[in-house]
Design an enzyme around this catalytic site. Structure first.
Site, PDB file in Angstrom:
ATOM      1  CB  CYS A   6      93.108  15.159 -32.661  1.00  0.00           C
ATOM      2  SG  CYS A   6      91.424  15.664 -33.064  1.00  0.00           S
ATOM      3  CD  GLU A  53      93.130  24.324 -39.072  1.00  0.00           C
ATOM      4  OE1 GLU A  53      93.556  24.457 -40.229  1.00  0.00           O
ATOM      5  OE2 GLU A  53      93.484  23.410 -38.307  1.00  0.00           O
ATOM      6  N   GLY A  90      85.778  18.292 -34.767  1.00  0.00           N
ATOM      7  CA  GLY A  90      84.982  18.604 -33.587  1.00  0.00           C
ATOM      8  C   GLY A  90      83.494  18.747 -33.809  1.00  0.00           C
ATOM      9  CB  CYS A 121      91.384  21.898 -29.039  1.00  0.00           C
ATOM     10  SG  CYS A 121      91.585  21.946 -30.849  1.00  0.00           S
ATOM     11  CG  ASP A 125      94.946  17.844 -35.115  1.00  0.00           C
ATOM     12  OD1 ASP A 125      93.980  17.362 -34.481  1.00  0.00           O
ATOM     13  OD2 ASP A 125      95.066  19.062 -35.316  1.00  0.00           O
ATOM     14  CB  SER A 126      91.011  17.330 -37.404  1.00  0.00           C
ATOM     15  OG  SER A 126      91.253  18.491 -36.627  1.00  0.00           O
ATOM     16  CB  THR A 137      87.896  15.920 -31.647  1.00  0.00           C
ATOM     17  OG1 THR A 137      87.649  17.318 -31.467  1.00  0.00           O
ATOM     18  CG2 THR A 137      86.624  15.237 -32.108  1.00  0.00           C
ATOM     19  CG  HIS A 189      93.420  23.813 -33.827  1.00  0.00           C
ATOM     20  ND1 HIS A 189      93.184  22.457 -33.864  1.00  0.00           N
ATOM     21  CD2 HIS A 189      93.463  24.214 -35.127  1.00  0.00           C
ATOM     22  CE1 HIS A 189      93.079  22.058 -35.121  1.00  0.00           C
ATOM     23  NE2 HIS A 189      93.241  23.111 -35.900  1.00  0.00           N
TER      24      HIS A 189
END
Length: 272
Positions: free
Chosen positions: A75, A153, A45, A187, A12-13, A77, A189
């Protein structure tokens, strides 16, 4: 050569993909996992399509070098913008879009589905396109929630926090007006904000966790490929990041619901 004993690769990012790792650990506790979080280049993103494609390939190449038997792009995105890399990698590969859309279409009662994700995800219309291809009668409403990623985050997920409430209320307003009964958290997150979103939207709206649905689909892929580990091994997870490991360790427990017991190591992703 990939075997049942090879680990599952997840990238993931940043930290969001850890929600998928947590679900994989629960569903397949016998499996080893290698996780890469591109914390040095988060978020994806807001990046260009070319940049996202480049990052996805680098992330996947690193995991392949680690000897994984399957790669999960945890992810939204990457899953929306980058191409399917399975043929290029020579490995089973999945993103989060397809399994999530399948579940959303199955559970909706009024055919009105909301999708929240990063700007890149929403601008790609990936979730909407997948759903309406098979169910043209459904109405799909989209909204990018870029601030969600920054909040998560930084550990700002408490549903009692006034800033969290204000942000969620603003993003959810269009969905309340449209009367959706199903909401895709597009997403990885976003499950960390599920309590705040559920409180705002009410019990009549079902939230679809892309990380959970992808973990279930990953198990299906492994079983069909005869790569699902079937011994009594206790799975281990190892974590790699492109920025400071200390920052990862600080917030990883929030996503995993436990401490990342194994080592966290920094790598130079540009080498891949």
């Amino acid at each position: 050569m990939n075997t049942k004993q090879s680990p599952i690769g997840v990238f993931d990012s940043g930290l969001g993909g850890l929600t998928a790792v947590r679900e994989i650990q629960q569903i397949m506790p016998q499996e080893d996992i290698v996780y890469f979080g591109d914390t040095g280049r988060v978020p994806y993103g807001s990046k260009s399509r070319d940049a996202i494609n480049k990052y996805a390939r680098q992330d996947a190449r690193f995991l392949k070098k680690m000897g994984v038997k399957l790669i999960v792009a945890a992810c939204g995105t990457v899953s929306s913008v980058a191409p399917d890399l399975s043929e290029e990698l020579g490995l089973p590969y999945t993103g989060v879009v397809n399994p999530t859309c399948f579940t959303a279409a199955r559970v909706t009662k009024n055919g009105k589905i909301g999708v929240i994700g990063t700007a890149a995800t929403i601008n790609s219309h990936s979730y909407k396109r997948r759903i309406t291809e098979k169910h043209p009668e459904f109405e799909v409403y989209e909204q990018h929630c870029q601030l969600f990623v920054s909040f998560v985050e930084n550990g700002l997920v408490d549903p009692d926090d006034e800033l969290v409430q204000l942000m969620v209320r603003r993003y959810m307003a269009p969905f309340k007006e449209s009367g959706v009964d199903t909401m895709i958290l597009g997403c990885t997150h976003f499950p960390l904000l599920a309590d705040a979103i559920r409180r705002e939207m009410g019990d009549g709206v079902t939230l679809i966790d892309s990380g959970k649905e992808t973990a279930i689909y990953t198990q299906k892929i492994l079983r069909e490929a005869d790569l699902l580990r079937d011994d009594d091994h206790k799975g281990e997870s190892n974590y790699y990041v492109s920025d400071t490991p200390a920052d990862f360790e600080k917030y990883a427990e929030l996503f995993l619901k436990n401490s990342p017991h194994n080592h966290v190591e920094h790598i130079n992703i540009e080498e891949y």
